[in-house]
Design an enzyme around this catalytic site. Structure first.
Site, PDB file in Angstrom:
ATOM      1  N   LYS A  35       0.853  -1.200   0.000  1.00  0.00           N
ATOM      2  CA  LYS A  35       0.000   0.000   0.000  1.00  0.00           C
ATOM      3  C   LYS A  35       0.889   1.250   0.000  1.00  0.00           C
ATOM      4  O   LYS A  35       2.098   1.163   0.228  1.00  0.00           O
ATOM      5  CB  LYS A  35      -0.909  -0.024   1.224  1.00  0.00           C
ATOM      6  CG  LYS A  35      -0.161   0.047   2.536  1.00  0.00           C
ATOM      7  CD  LYS A  35      -1.097  -0.002   3.722  1.00  0.00           C
ATOM      8  CE  LYS A  35      -0.301   0.111   5.013  1.00  0.00           C
ATOM      9  NZ  LYS A  35      -1.099   0.458   6.161  1.00  0.00           N
ATOM     10  N   TYR A 259      14.195  30.966   4.523  1.00  0.00           N
ATOM     11  CA  TYR A 259      13.163  31.793   5.157  1.00  0.00           C
ATOM     12  C   TYR A 259      13.345  31.929   6.665  1.00  0.00           C
ATOM     13  O   TYR A 259      13.581  30.938   7.357  1.00  0.00           O
ATOM     14  CB  TYR A 259      11.781  31.169   4.898  1.00  0.00           C
ATOM     15  CG  TYR A 259      11.481  31.015   3.436  1.00  0.00           C
ATOM     16  CD1 TYR A 259      11.496  32.104   2.571  1.00  0.00           C
ATOM     17  CD2 TYR A 259      11.185  29.766   2.908  1.00  0.00           C
ATOM     18  CE1 TYR A 259      11.222  31.951   1.227  1.00  0.00           C
ATOM     19  CE2 TYR A 259      10.908  29.605   1.565  1.00  0.00           C
ATOM     20  CZ  TYR A 259      10.931  30.701   0.717  1.00  0.00           C
ATOM     21  OH  TYR A 259      10.671  30.551  -0.604  1.00  0.00           O
TER      22      TYR A 259
END
Ligand SMILES: Cc1ncc(COP(=O)(O)O)c(C=O)c1O
Length: 371
Positions: A35, A259
């Site tokens: 999965k 940033y």
């Protein structure tokens, strides 16, 4: 020079892990859980490697994932266990997928669609999908009628553990064993009985493994245990995430990067720019916490990880701290500790999560190369 980050998946390691784990849990059969894009490894290619390695089953969450495997040429039996309300299961018939049903409505829908075999998914304490104990009698009665009338076979019965403690897992196991007994009283004897995933399969001995185990993480060569490495388990991490250096910049002491200037250079130094960021599945919280292997050294990720880029400190251009780096050199974010790489477990520890999340969140858009 490619500008792209890249995942390299060693299919030999995937096959090696199948052999090791199969032997560890014999005589139980083995399901490879693929999965979430095979925990970031690429669902179809990983499934084909597991098929070649000799697993008996593949497990996925839903029919979309199962159909994608069939479209990719995977022929092993595939089990899928999480279904939307109103699912008709027609695709399960068309693509020969085995549903695990969690309630009477799903069982009826499978019978109506002509699904030949199902697993019954039982909730023994996880409180997620699976029929709760008060629903078992009705579910088992109906399953017995459908099986006796030749409409559908109950090929398996499954549950999933919370991994909270051996005691609590033991209660879940006892509950599943009692469900198997109740089915038996109705003449329903599913040959596949499964509960254990990686951690339980490698901890609880033959009783806990029942007749099938569902291995996810360990098959990818990662350890489900905080205190045991892949090497301790004899498995090999299959995935390496690498990225080329696309810029090198000298900055003076005190200069910030990225940033918010969450990091400022403590000395004159150089930064290597790596074209990978949180859009690729690298957690922003790893900013100033994780390291990459570059130029034979572990170099810290400094400043905020941005959407598509991050910077690492490679030291001044000379002296003991200096890392020799040229444009195009490969930085390894994580891979195999045996090759000196940082690991998915290292990134998990740095970011307060688990290795599962580190690999499963890797973006589908990252190019994957299979060796
Ligand atoms: C139902 C089920 N079985 C098996 C697994 C595989 O677990 P693991 O990766 O710990 O082996 C998972 C993964 O979460 C799961 O949801």
């Amino acid at each position: 020079m490619t500008r792209e980050a890249r995942l390299t998946i060693d299919t030999g390691a995937l096959r090696h892990n199948v052999a090791i784990l199969r032997e560890a849990v014999a005589p139980a059969a083995v399901m490879a859980v693929v999965k979430a894009n095979a925990y970031g490894h690429g669902a179809v290619d990983a499934a084909l490697a597991f098929e070649e390695g000799g697993v008996d089953w593949l497990g996925v969450v839903d029919l979309d994932e199962a159909v994608a495997l069939r479209r990719g040429g995977v022929s092993l039996p595939v089990l899928s266990w999480l279904h939307a309300p109103g699912e008709t299961f027609e695709r399960a018939v068309r693509f020969e997928i085995t549903p695990a049903v969690s309630d009477l409505a799903q069982l009826e829908a499978c019978a109506a669609a002509g699904v030949p075999a199902v697993h019954l998914c039982l909730d023994t304490g996880l409180s997620r999908n699976g029929a709760v104990e008060s629903e078992w009698e009705a579910l088992f009665d109906r399953a017995a009628i459908l099986e006796q009338s030749g409409l559908l076979r109950v090929e398996g019965v499954m549950s999933h553990l919370s991994n909270t403690s051996p005691q609590e897992d033991g209660h879940q196991l006892a509950s599943l064993v009692s469900a198997v007994g109740s089915l038996g009283e109705r003449g329903v004897n599913p040959p596949l009985q499964h509960l254990a995933a990686s951690a339980a399969a490698l901890s609880y001995g033959v009783a806990g493994r029942l007749t099938l185990v569902r291995f996810g993480l360990a098959l990818y060569g990662l350890s489900p245990f905080p205190d045991r490495t892949p090497e301790d388990l004899g498995i090999r991490p299959a995935l390496t995430l690498s990225v080329p250096v696309i810029g090198v910049k000298a900055i003076p002491a005190g200069e910030g990067t990225s940033y918010g200037y969450t990091w400022r250079a403590p000395r004159d130094t150089r930064l290597a720019l790596l074209p990978i960021g949180y859009a690729d599945g690298i957690e922003r919280i790893a900013s100033n916490r994780a390291s990459v292997l570059l130029g034979g050294r572990l170099c810290p990720v400094v400043g905020r990880i941005a959407m598509n880029a991050m910077t690492v400190d490679i030291g001044p251009d000379r002296g003991a701290d200096s890392v020799a780096v040229s444009l195009g050199d490969e930085a390894v974010l994580f891979g195999d500790a045996a090759a000196g790489h940082p690991t998915a477990a290292d990134w998990a520890e740095a970011t307060g999560t688990i290795a599962y999340e580190v690999v499963a969140r890797l973006s589908h858009r990252l190019p994957r190369r299979y060796t």
